[in-house]
Write an enzyme that holds these catalytic residues in place. Structure first.
Site, PDB file in Angstrom:
ATOM      1  N   GLN A  67       0.974  -1.026   0.002  1.00 51.58           N
ATOM      2  CA  GLN A  67       0.118   0.295   0.073  1.00 51.58           C
ATOM      3  C   GLN A  67       0.987   1.016   0.031  1.00 51.58           C
ATOM      4  OE1 GLN A  67      -2.615  -0.461   3.638  1.00 51.58           O
ATOM      5  NE2 GLN A  67      -3.608  -2.165   2.317  1.00 51.58           N
ATOM      6  N   ASP A  68       1.208   1.660   1.028  1.00 57.52           N
ATOM      7  CA  ASP A  68       2.261   2.833   1.302  1.00 57.52           C
ATOM      8  C   ASP A  68       3.278   2.060   1.822  1.00 57.52           C
ATOM      9  OD1 ASP A  68       0.659   3.215   2.989  1.00 57.52           O
ATOM     10  OD2 ASP A  68       0.616   4.713   3.116  1.00 57.52           O
TER      11      ASP A  68
END
EC number: 3.2.2.27
Length: 225
Positions: A67-68
């Site tokens: 995701q991040d």
């Protein structure tokens, strides 16, 4: 991230693959410099923001989407799910990945959370957003990185060479339409909040190798030091 030409920031094959979004990458560099000028910082360190694209484009055979970056300072190194080898207390998601690695392949728990050896085997560890703010998960989502990382995936698919994608969690599974007819392994995210809902027992590592062999490619050696 210094304002430099794309070919100086990423591997040559990636520079060509990402050329359609070179303007967006430059704009994200401007955004990060503005953050610093305003007294805010970002993770990972500037030299690691585009690290995923420093491995050879043509060598990628497995894509693992995150995701991040981890928002805890000192952890993120520019590769999804990986942490600096100095980190002793690993994130829950990574602990669960290592647990499944052992269950799936019988491999011992690695000595640290640096997944760089996987990248040397052709595994691309790609976050959808390549930066975040310290202690603020998802702070830079929707700022423009998704345009870059989706172009990266499209370019990989367009090569016409063997590729297996590993999509953990809803955000990653949303990328499935970009993959066309290429095989993908989908399951719950390895986060402690969701791993019991389908990640454990999903055997992503052995399944990825099976799918690579079916495409005529060499399997990945998933061992870590």
């Amino acid at each position: 991230m210094a304002p430099r030409p794309l070919h100086e920031l990423v591997e040559a094959g990636w520079a060509k693959a990402l050329d359609p979004v070179a303007g967006r990458i430059a704009a994200m560099g401007d955004f990060l410099r503005a953050e610093v000028a305003a007294g805010r910082t970002y993770l990972p360190a500037g030299a690691n923001v585009l690290r995923a694209f420093q491995q050879p484009f043509d060598d990628v055979r497995v894509l693992i989407v995150g995701q991040d970056p981890y928002p805890t300072p000192g952890m993120a190194i520019g590769l999804s799910f990986a942490v600096s080898p100095e980190v002793r207390s690993l994130p829950g998601s990574l602990e669960n990945i290592f647990r499944e690695l052992h269950t799936d392949l019988g491999l011992p728990r690695p000595s640290n959370g640096d997944l760089t050896p996987w990248t040397e085997q052709g595994v691309l560890l790609l976050n959808r957003a390549l930066t975040t703010a310290p202690r603020k998960p998802a702070a830079h989502r929707g700022k423009g990185w998704e345009e870059v990382t989706e172009q990266a995936i499209r370019a990989l698919v367009a090569r016409g060479t063997p590729l297996v994608s590993v999509l953990w969690g809803r955000d990653a599974r949303n990328l499935r339409p970009l993959l066309g007819d290429l095989p993908a392994i989908e399951s719950a995210h390895p986060s402690p909040m969701s791993a019991d809902r389908g990640f454990f027992g999903s055997r992503p590592f052995s399944r990825a190798n099976e799918l690579l062999v079916r495409q005529g490619a060499q399997p990945v050696d998933w061992r870590l030091p």
